[in-house]
Design a protein around this motif. Structure first.
Motif, PDB file in Angstrom:
ATOM      1  N   SER A  21      41.606  15.604  66.315  1.00 14.58           N
ATOM      2  CA  SER A  21      41.548  14.924  65.301  1.00 14.58           C
ATOM      3  C   SER A  21      40.619  13.566  65.477  1.00 14.58           C
ATOM      4  O   SER A  21      40.839  13.146  66.735  1.00 14.58           O
ATOM      5  CB  SER A  21      42.471  13.940  63.987  1.00 14.58           C
ATOM      6  OG  SER A  21      43.394  12.457  64.509  1.00 14.58           O
ATOM      7  N   PHE A  22      39.499  13.474  64.975  1.00 13.66           N
ATOM      8  CA  PHE A  22      38.525  12.415  64.559  1.00 13.66           C
ATOM      9  C   PHE A  22      38.009  11.996  63.695  1.00 13.66           C
ATOM     10  O   PHE A  22      38.247  12.420  62.171  1.00 13.66           O
ATOM     11  CB  PHE A  22      37.313  12.540  66.036  1.00 13.66           C
ATOM     12  CG  PHE A  22      36.425  12.902  65.047  1.00 13.66           C
ATOM     13  CD1 PHE A  22      35.851  12.467  65.511  1.00 13.66           C
ATOM     14  CD2 PHE A  22      36.558  14.443  63.996  1.00 13.66           C
ATOM     15  CE1 PHE A  22      34.015  13.039  64.767  1.00 13.66           C
ATOM     16  CE2 PHE A  22      35.089  14.905  63.760  1.00 13.66           C
ATOM     17  CZ  PHE A  22      33.956  14.533  63.922  1.00 13.66           C
ATOM     18  N   PHE A  23      37.598  10.617  63.817  1.00  7.37           N
ATOM     19  CA  PHE A  23      36.749  10.148  62.220  1.00  7.37           C
ATOM     20  C   PHE A  23      35.606  10.503  62.137  1.00  7.37           C
ATOM     21  O   PHE A  23      34.857  10.117  62.761  1.00  7.37           O
ATOM     22  CB  PHE A  23      36.895   8.921  62.592  1.00  7.37           C
ATOM     23  CG  PHE A  23      36.205   7.894  61.104  1.00  7.37           C
ATOM     24  CD1 PHE A  23      37.310   7.242  60.225  1.00  7.37           C
ATOM     25  CD2 PHE A  23      34.783   7.225  61.417  1.00  7.37           C
ATOM     26  CE1 PHE A  23      37.173   6.830  58.907  1.00  7.37           C
ATOM     27  CE2 PHE A  23      35.050   6.980  59.964  1.00  7.37           C
ATOM     28  CZ  PHE A  23      35.887   6.290  58.734  1.00  7.37           C
ATOM     29  N   CYS A  24      35.873  11.402  61.049  1.00  3.75           N
ATOM     30  CA  CYS A  24      34.374  12.673  59.951  1.00  3.75           C
ATOM     31  C   CYS A  24      33.247  10.528  60.071  1.00  3.75           C
ATOM     32  O   CYS A  24      34.055   9.994  58.684  1.00  3.75           O
ATOM     33  CB  CYS A  24      34.583  13.195  59.290  1.00  3.75           C
ATOM     34  SG  CYS A  24      32.730  13.949  58.816  1.00  3.75           S
ATOM     35  N   VAL A  53      39.479  13.742  60.354  1.00  2.00           N
ATOM     36  CA  VAL A  53      39.657  15.022  59.551  1.00  2.00           C
ATOM     37  C   VAL A  53      40.129  15.671  61.113  1.00  2.00           C
ATOM     38  O   VAL A  53      40.157  16.075  62.485  1.00  2.00           O
ATOM     39  CB  VAL A  53      38.007  16.130  60.042  1.00  2.00           C
ATOM     40  CG1 VAL A  53      38.207  17.229  60.033  1.00  2.00           C
ATOM     41  CG2 VAL A  53      37.740  14.846  59.185  1.00  2.00           C
ATOM     42  N   LEU A  54      41.141  16.823  61.136  1.00  2.00           N
ATOM     43  CA  LEU A  54      41.783  18.122  62.238  1.00  2.00           C
ATOM     44  C   LEU A  54      40.296  18.685  62.957  1.00  2.00           C
ATOM     45  O   LEU A  54      40.169  19.992  61.738  1.00  2.00           O
ATOM     46  CB  LEU A  54      42.697  18.330  61.452  1.00  2.00           C
ATOM     47  CG  LEU A  54      44.104  17.628  61.683  1.00  2.00           C
ATOM     48  CD1 LEU A  54      45.344  18.469  61.114  1.00  2.00           C
ATOM     49  CD2 LEU A  54      44.425  17.050  62.468  1.00  2.00           C
ATOM     50  N   TRP A  55      39.687  18.530  63.707  1.00  2.00           N
ATOM     51  CA  TRP A  55      37.759  18.985  63.326  1.00  2.00           C
ATOM     52  C   TRP A  55      38.151  20.501  63.833  1.00  2.00           C
ATOM     53  O   TRP A  55      37.434  21.492  63.762  1.00  2.00           O
ATOM     54  CB  TRP A  55      37.289  18.413  64.002  1.00  2.00           C
ATOM     55  CG  TRP A  55      37.033  17.573  65.809  1.00  2.00           C
ATOM     56  CD1 TRP A  55      38.794  16.873  65.886  1.00  2.00           C
ATOM     57  CD2 TRP A  55      37.134  18.704  66.641  1.00  2.00           C
ATOM     58  NE1 TRP A  55      38.800  16.956  67.374  1.00  2.00           N
ATOM     59  CE2 TRP A  55      37.792  18.161  67.723  1.00  2.00           C
ATOM     60  CE3 TRP A  55      36.247  19.271  67.258  1.00  2.00           C
ATOM     61  CZ2 TRP A  55      37.832  18.562  69.024  1.00  2.00           C
ATOM     62  CZ3 TRP A  55      35.773  19.920  68.232  1.00  2.00           C
ATOM     63  CH2 TRP A  55      36.484  19.495  69.259  1.00  2.00           C
ATOM     64  N   GLU A  56      39.165  20.953  65.027  1.00  2.00           N
ATOM     65  CA  GLU A  56      39.206  22.482  65.244  1.00  2.00           C
ATOM     66  C   GLU A  56      40.806  22.994  65.277  1.00  2.00           C
ATOM     67  O   GLU A  56      41.379  24.175  65.159  1.00  2.00           O
ATOM     68  CB  GLU A  56      39.335  22.445  66.809  1.00  2.00           C
ATOM     69  CG  GLU A  56      40.403  21.443  67.580  1.00  2.00           C
ATOM     70  CD  GLU A  56      40.341  21.587  68.628  1.00  2.00           C
ATOM     71  OE1 GLU A  56      39.788  22.099  69.696  1.00  2.00           O
ATOM     72  OE2 GLU A  56      41.681  20.955  69.403  1.00  2.00           O
ATOM     73  N   GLU A  57      40.739  22.377  63.833  1.00  2.00           N
ATOM     74  CA  GLU A  57      42.604  22.900  63.278  1.00  2.00           C
ATOM     75  C   GLU A  57      42.319  24.715  62.898  1.00  2.00           C
ATOM     76  O   GLU A  57      43.614  25.426  63.021  1.00  2.00           O
ATOM     77  CB  GLU A  57      42.309  22.349  61.122  1.00  2.00           C
ATOM     78  CG  GLU A  57      44.380  22.647  61.026  1.00  2.00           C
ATOM     79  CD  GLU A  57      44.319  21.917  60.211  1.00  2.00           C
ATOM     80  OE1 GLU A  57      45.313  21.601  60.013  1.00  2.00           O
ATOM     81  OE2 GLU A  57      43.585  21.755  59.551  1.00  2.00           O
TER      82      GLU A  57
END
Length: 374
Positions: A62-65, A72-76
């Motif tokens: 996750s990272f802060f969008c 956000v779980l950006w590669e989920e």
């Protein structure tokens, strides 16, 4: 009796004459015979690394969008369609990843994973490239940034072509970096009346020097193949500003789909194009028609092909493989977000072999290996 003998002699003479005439005619090739073509210009056979594939799958990083202003779980959801670069003795894989939220149930960002052997990868926690509150948000949000392809310059700078998707139009954009981690966005690649033309998959013409893949000029210009219907071509003097070639006021097609073949519906660039002694070698992706394509390939399947362009005239095709060299036949290639997909995009020479990375069913990443880098 004498007349009969004379008649037989005359008949024998005529038959001999007719046989002689036939023997002088050029031999016609039977439809049952196959014509042997010299395809030594093509990349040697790639073998899927079945024991380890897929080499990259979705995760829970996750990272802060900065746009959504939340974690956000950006590669989920999925990871696919990667670029590959050899740097400092490792393979750097820049891959497309999607989350599960928003208008399109998935915004694309670009992550980075590294490997010492080309098979086992370690991911960075945060994406290295993503839509932000900057001047390019209008092009990149909220579909995201997709399908990177990376080449190097003589002085070690990296140029990445990528697709920005605003939900309506896909556009080719460019970014630069010195370390593959920190990127500077350069904006749209096609200018003028084609700035808002649907454009994807920019494959720059390069040469191989050891493990480096270096952007190379031909006739004083850099060249790039692009497109996901026909393939088109553009040129540049600085790798930043690109001018597409036109014909009769439209983008000039340099590679077309073929009826009855695996690439009957569309053709789309694979990795960079590679300048060789025989010409400019382009690995590309082809999509099969539901009807009128290759009957031995699934409807709508993406397979990989190869084409050769004139090394002095990048617009001229001089040869093309009749058959795909990679097709979906594994469970993770057949079933996923988009079924029946092997989408080739990352290619590097590493440890005496070619490593070809490809997206599978728009869901995972796999690799195929060739033992010959000549």
């Amino acid at each position: 009796m004498k007349q009969k003998i004379n008649w037989l002699v005359d008949l024998s003479y005529l038959m001999l004459l007719f046989s002689t005439i036939l023997s002088c005619q050029p031999k016609q090739i039977s439809t049952q015979e196959s014509v042997v073509r010299d395809t030594s210009w093509a990349m040697p056979a790639f073998v899927k690394a079945d024991s380890i594939n897929p080499v990259l799958v979705a995760g829970d990083n996750s990272f802060f969008c900065p746009i959504r202003k939340e974690q956000v779980l950006w590669e989920e959801k999925d990871v696919f369609n990667p670029a590959a670069v050899v740097r400092e003795g490792k393979i750097f894989l820049l891959y497309r990843a999607e989350d599960r939220i928003g208008k399109y149930a998935g915004t694309s960002r670009i992550g980075l994973a590294t490997s010492d052997d080309g098979l086992h990868f370690t991911k960075m926690k945060d994406p290295v490239f993503y839509p932000d509150n900057d001047s390019l948000k209008v092009f990149e949000w909220e579909g995201g940034v997709e399908d990177p392809r990376v080449v190097e310059t003589e002085d070690g700078k990296y140029f990445m072509t990528y697709t920005a998707y605003d939900g309506t139009t896909a556009r080719l954009l460019l970014a630069t970096s010195h370390d593959l981690i920190h990127w500077q966005k350069q904006g749209t690649m096609l200018q003028g009346k084609h700035k808002n033309t649907w454009s994807k998959s920019g494959a720059v013409v390069t040469r191989k020097e050891g493990t480096r893949i270096i952007a190379t000029k031909i006739g004083g210009k850099y060249w790039m193949y692009f497109g996901d219907t026909d393939l088109f071509i553009a040129s540049s003097e600085d790798l930043i500003h690109w001018t597409p070639l036109e014909e009769a006021g439209k983008l000039k097609s340099v590679l077309l789909p073929r009826q009855g073949y695996f690439d009957s519906r569309l053709v789309e660039s694979g990795p960079y194009a590679l300048l060789t002694a025989n010409g400019i070698l382009l690995i590309y992706n082809g999509m099969n028609l539901d009807n009128g394509g290759d009957p031995n390939v699934a409807s709508g399947a993406y397979c990989a092909g190869q084409a050769l362009f004139d090394k002095n005239d990048p617009t001229r095709v001089i040869d093309r493989l009749e058959k795909y060299f990679l097709k979906p036949d594994k469970s993770y290639e057949i079933s996923g977000q988009i079924n029946q997909v092997c989408f080739v995009e990352g290619l590097v020479p590493f440890n005496g072999k070619w490593f070809l990375y490809y997206g599978t069913a728009d869901s995972r990443i796999a690799v195929a290996v060739s033992d010959n880098t000549n």
